[in-house]
Design an enzyme around this catalytic site. Sequence first.
Site, PDB file in Angstrom:
ATOM      1  N   THR A 371       0.890  -1.147   0.000  1.00 20.72           N
ATOM      2  CA  THR A 371       0.000   0.000   0.000  1.00 20.72           C
ATOM      3  C   THR A 371       0.930   1.198   0.000  1.00 20.72           C
ATOM      4  OG1 THR A 371      -1.636  -1.284   1.228  1.00 20.72           O
ATOM      5  CG2 THR A 371      -1.811   1.102   1.431  1.00 20.72           C
ATOM      6  N   THR A 389      -4.274   1.905  -2.048  1.00 18.39           N
ATOM      7  CA  THR A 389      -3.631   0.609  -2.238  1.00 18.39           C
ATOM      8  C   THR A 389      -4.152  -0.144  -3.450  1.00 18.39           C
ATOM      9  OG1 THR A 389      -3.107  -1.475  -1.104  1.00 18.39           O
ATOM     10  CG2 THR A 389      -5.305  -0.584  -0.762  1.00 18.39           C
TER      11      THR A 389
END
Length: 562
Positions: A371, A389
């Site tokens: 992420t 993400t």
Amino acid sequence: MKRTYYNLIFILAFLFLANPANSQTYGQNGMVVSDHYLASEVGVEILKKGGNAIDAAVATAFALAVTHPEAGNIGGGGFIVFHKENGEVTTFDFREKAPLAASPTMFLDENGRIKDNSNHQGLLSVGVPGTVAGLYQAHQKYGKLSWSELVKPSVELAKKGFTMSWGLYRAALRMTDRDPSEDIMQNFFKGDDGEVVKPGNTWKQPALAKTLKEIQKHGRDGFYKGWVAEEIEAYMKANGGIITQEDLAKYEAVERNPVTTTFNEFEIFSMPPPSSGGVALIEMMNLMEAADISSVEFNSTAYVHLVAEAMRRAFADRAEFLGDPDFNPEMPVGKLTSKEFAKTRFENLDLSKASVSDSSKYGQLYGGDHTTHFSVVDKEGNAISMTYTLENSYGVKMGSSKLGFIFNNEMGDFNPIPGVTTSTGLIGSNPNLVAPEKRMLSSMTPTIVSKDGKPYLIIGSPGGRTIINTVFQTVLNVLAYDMRIDRAIEAMKIHHQWLPDRIIYEHNLLSPDTRKALEKMGHNLRPTTNLGVLMGITYDPELGTWVGAADSSSEDGGARGY
């Protein structure tokens, strides 16, 4: 004598690298800290042009979609926490959704087992992307500069290219050596000569530039309608996916109230469900206050034990209760974030031995570890903490070469087998089962801490399941142990997610004596290289300036202020 001289030079060099003299960046008028220095520079230029924190966040996010493709994205989703200059705080939820054709058993074979890891691999694992919708909604409500001006830098970066770094090159070599059916990754990093672009040379992304140009011209509709949406549907149909133009047209981001608590003289604001991060962070901070953590020596055995036990309890509650609030209206968020609940949690915490995680009752969720997070503050004191993400590194590693971006594999964040929870970490509780248009539970924990109504700490991290705990420990480092931001980010971190029942620790930073003492208390421990890639900003009241720091584990990361 010569050997002694070179040994001394080596020692001095090591000490400098381990403790750089100035790993913080200062800015009186604003600051952007992100996973790529070019994206941070794009954000700061927007601030210099008179844009606010929302404007800088939009420009930074799109720039990261070009320069940090393993996680920066237009094919995924995420969250924004926005602290306004007047002290009000709001959040934007642009988490991906399950497609209309999704079902609770969509990943299972005839024997009720997960088929071919389909909740993580292949186009069934792709959730309806939310990034463009979330950025557009935040800009339409709070932005100052034009949308076109904010997206323009990313179009130029993709079209004209930027210098390939060694870190990106390492990923490029790894990603191009894949199954040829995953077509986009075969040519994603290649130049006109058909070879992977070498470090120091310019990498261009013409297909992505064309898609970004459409978004620049048409805003939200440039992604969720028109030829981009048509190509997404066509690619899905041709390769086993189920996302349609109807899914894209129906997607909407949601503005939500933050979850909040106090810790000493500070007020903490974080993301509510479908992020589990904010609720877990607040539960743990409340428990630390109940335990009077400031009286416990940092990095001591007592400290690690107490922090791990807090994590164990928060992750247990996370798995039992949390999910998409639009599908779980009775979630006890108020209870889980209350001081009273933390006190009851502390009462059953034994300071001399480890608790036992019981998989027959509740547990934790799967989460990818790639992420990206960035933090922004402007000269008026507006602050943004944004985490978004693709789930795993480069998401599902598939995408249309006509569009130039990679799809997420976020459907793996749903509980895949209804009713099945195991000691290895598989969870089957009802709040997070798959359902059409449902948002999967997330670990992302974008957080802002204020003091006297003004932003004091802006923080967040990637790391899948570890996000919650790395952000928690960094907040604790700053608020309870008065660490400066770079040291709070680099300090030793641990991770306990309730199931599996073990402490993961950074092996170069936890002392062997502490590890042995924890094992005697009943803890199971497993080493890892690094936890989290934190991007943070704090306010220095003595200097009257913002101080930013990017985690040293981010090879291309950078803080930029002015």
